[in-house]
Design an enzyme around this catalytic site. Structure first.
Site, PDB file in Angstrom:
ATOM      1  N   ALA A   1      -6.662  -4.574   7.769  1.00 26.73           N
ATOM      2  CA  ALA A   1      -7.535  -3.434   7.479  1.00 26.73           C
ATOM      3  C   ALA A   1      -8.838  -3.866   6.811  1.00 26.73           C
ATOM      4  O   ALA A   1      -9.696  -3.026   6.549  1.00 26.73           O
ATOM      5  CB  ALA A   1      -6.800  -2.440   6.582  1.00 26.73           C
TER       6      ALA A   1
ATOM      7  N   ASP B   1      -0.675  -5.903   9.353  1.00 25.67           N
ATOM      8  CA  ASP B   1      -1.676  -4.868   9.075  1.00 25.67           C
ATOM      9  C   ASP B   1      -2.980  -5.569   8.695  1.00 25.67           C
ATOM     10  O   ASP B   1      -3.029  -6.307   7.708  1.00 25.67           O
ATOM     11  CB  ASP B   1      -1.174  -4.000   7.907  1.00 25.67           C
ATOM     12  CG  ASP B   1      -2.110  -2.842   7.592  1.00 25.67           C
ATOM     13  OD1 ASP B   1      -3.149  -2.708   8.268  1.00 25.67           O
ATOM     14  OD2 ASP B   1      -1.802  -2.064   6.660  1.00 25.67           O
TER      15      ASP B   1
ATOM     16  N   TRP C   1       0.858  -1.189   0.000  1.00 23.46           N
ATOM     17  CA  TRP C   1       0.000   0.000   0.000  1.00 23.46           C
ATOM     18  C   TRP C   1       0.898   1.245   0.000  1.00 23.46           C
ATOM     19  O   TRP C   1       1.832   1.335   0.801  1.00 23.46           O
ATOM     20  CB  TRP C   1      -0.881  -0.037   1.245  1.00 23.46           C
ATOM     21  CG  TRP C   1      -1.781   1.155   1.434  1.00 23.46           C
ATOM     22  CD1 TRP C   1      -2.519   1.781   0.480  1.00 23.46           C
ATOM     23  CD2 TRP C   1      -2.035   1.834   2.670  1.00 23.46           C
ATOM     24  NE1 TRP C   1      -3.228   2.814   1.038  1.00 23.46           N
ATOM     25  CE2 TRP C   1      -2.946   2.865   2.384  1.00 23.46           C
ATOM     26  CE3 TRP C   1      -1.594   1.663   3.979  1.00 23.46           C
ATOM     27  CZ2 TRP C   1      -3.430   3.731   3.355  1.00 23.46           C
ATOM     28  CZ3 TRP C   1      -2.071   2.512   4.950  1.00 23.46           C
ATOM     29  CH2 TRP C   1      -2.977   3.540   4.642  1.00 23.46           C
TER      30      TRP C   1
ATOM     31  N   LYS D   1     -12.999   0.097   6.840  1.00 20.07           N
ATOM     32  CA  LYS D   1     -13.716  -0.605   5.772  1.00 20.07           C
ATOM     33  C   LYS D   1     -14.784  -1.539   6.329  1.00 20.07           C
ATOM     34  O   LYS D   1     -15.904  -1.561   5.841  1.00 20.07           O
ATOM     35  CB  LYS D   1     -12.757  -1.419   4.906  1.00 20.07           C
ATOM     36  CG  LYS D   1     -11.391  -0.824   4.719  1.00 20.07           C
ATOM     37  CD  LYS D   1     -11.369   0.328   3.746  1.00 20.07           C
ATOM     38  CE  LYS D   1     -10.065   1.087   3.927  1.00 20.07           C
ATOM     39  NZ  LYS D   1      -9.460   1.602   2.750  1.00 20.07           N
TER      40      LYS D   1
END
Ligand code: LMR
Length: 427
Positions: A242, A240, A159, A275
């Protein structure tokens, strides 16, 4: 009054204001020499899409979920929880540097699962963070405090915002191979080979699921193999997460963090609620830190409180209060899980539909990998010239590296999108 205290009363203030248009920077020129920076790669595309008035425009840029009307709606469970939070709220006084303790605990259970060995171990600490970005930055700062020379290894690609978030505190970043464009999957042997050469105490950033930007995820068996390597090489995993719930399911998407936190002495997990709760602008996230012993965990959280205080003092409360209500109230939780499942199914249906329409519009190129990938993102696999043409001639907005947000498609514009791709890459 304040003006008087600082030596410029009302009369002087007015006089200063009168003079303002005459300043040409001759007297104070501190800010005059700033370089103008290009827009952020993701937020720049978001702004360009918003500025485009074409009725056919398609937004496959920034990673937000969209429904059939092209909206990013507030989830029903969030609306209801928000109503309850506001009705219960009696004060706006500060929460704490670690944030909402109830939220932190609920997030530990959501990510690691009820009954996980780390929960009662005394080795796990959580700090609420301003979004997943805040959590990543807190984790990076903690690593820097513990090991100033540590190098963080990120996947190729990763990302775009991982780079400033992790390196702006002074940590060095290196890359390891991850994505295999030939298969659309993970280049696992190459990844293992590179990680196996790292010196002990290297930090490895891993995406728990729904890899951003490729959509190529590690399988459970690969996580297990990776665990052996991480242990053997004494690496520190920084995970991570997400998109929990938007790939294969809530438990499935957390397989890696659950396994690593059960088996390793030290793990960092940065979590975003943007999200899966649709709380983007509420900046809601958390950092879980697993340490080898309770005393080390206490030290870590004391460091994190100091770091947070110096960066933003305290996290915003609203999103965390909503998530806390959802995760701890049975009816709200059921409603949220149902909505999340519908979002996940929709994304997978969009992936299948996109592959079908792309196959018809450009049969020379195989887009089948898009249906095998998970989460919001996939590469279209076209060059930057094609990306520009898609944007400028067809109003289809995607990232320069050809990342598309599949969740930005709609059943009624997939055909338009596929035909535009066909025109650009050649049918
Ligand atoms: C994305 O990758 O598009 C999202 O995570 C939004 C962002 O902040 O970049």
């Amino acid at each position: 009054m304040d003006g008087e205290r600082h030596g410029f009363g009302e009369a002087q203030c007015a006089c200063k204001l009168d003079l303002l248009p005459q300043f040409r920077g001759e007297e104070i020129d501190v800010l005059e020499h700033l370089d103008r920076l290009p827009p952020d790669p993701i937020l720049g595309v978001m702004a360009a899409f918003r500025a485009d008035s074409d009725p056919h425009k398609v937004d496959l840029g920034v990673g937000v979920f969209r429904d059939d009307a092209g909206e990013t709606p507030v989830m029903k469970a969030v609306r209801e929880a928000e109503r309850q939070v506001l009705a219960r709220q009696t004060t706006k006084t500060y929460v704490a540097a670690v944030g909402n303790a109830g939220f932190n605990e609920a997030m530990e259970r959501l990510v690691l699962g009820q009954g996980h060995a780390a929960l009662g171990s005394g080795r796990l600490r959580t700090i609420q963070a301003p979004g997943g970005c805040g959590a990543l930055r807190l984790g990076a700062e903690l690593i820097r405090a513990a090991a100033p020379d540590a190098v963080v290894h990120v996947s190729t690609p990763t990302w775009a915002n991982h780079v400033p978030l992790l390196s702006n505190c002074g940590l060095r970043l290196e890359r390891y191979p991850y994505f295999d464009p030939a298969t659309g999957g993970v280049a696992f042997e190459a990844m293992l080979g590179a990680l196996d050469r790292l010196p002990p105490r290297s930090v490895v950033l891993l995406h728990a699921s729904c890899h951003n930007p490729t959509g190529a995820d590690l399988e459970d068996g690969q996580w297990r193999e990776l665990l052996g390597l991480v242990r053997r090489r004494s690496l520190l995993p920084f995970i991570d997460i997400a998109y929990q719930g938007l790939g294969r399911g809530l438990a499935e998407d957390a397989y890696g963090p659950r396994l690593f936190c059960a088996e390793l002495p030290e793990v960092l997990v940065a979590v975003s609620c943007s999200k899966n709760f649709g709380l983007y602008r509420e900046r809601t996230g958390a950092l879980h830190v697993l340490s080898a012993a309770p005393a080390a965990a206490d030290a870590a959280v004391s460091q994190l409180m100091r770091i947070a205080r110096g960066l933003y003092s305290m996290p915003p409360d609203h999103g965390a209060a909503i998530v806390h209500a959802i995760l701890t109230e049975e009816r709200l939780r059921g409603s949220w899980e149902g909505e999340l499942e519908a979002m996940r199914i929709r994304i997978q249906q969009l992936r299948t539909a996109a592959v079908q329409r792309l196959a018809a519009a450009c049969p020379r190129k195989d887009f089948g990998y898009i249906a095998r990938q998970r989460g919001m993102f996939s590469y279209l696999g076209v060059d930057v010239q094609a990306v520009r043409e898609l944007r400028e001639r067809h109003h289809v907005y995607l990232m320069d590296d050809s990342r598309i947000n599949v969740a930005g498609l709609r059943l009624d514009n997939i055909g338009y999108f596929a035909e535009a791709v066909g025109k650009v890459v050649g049918a």
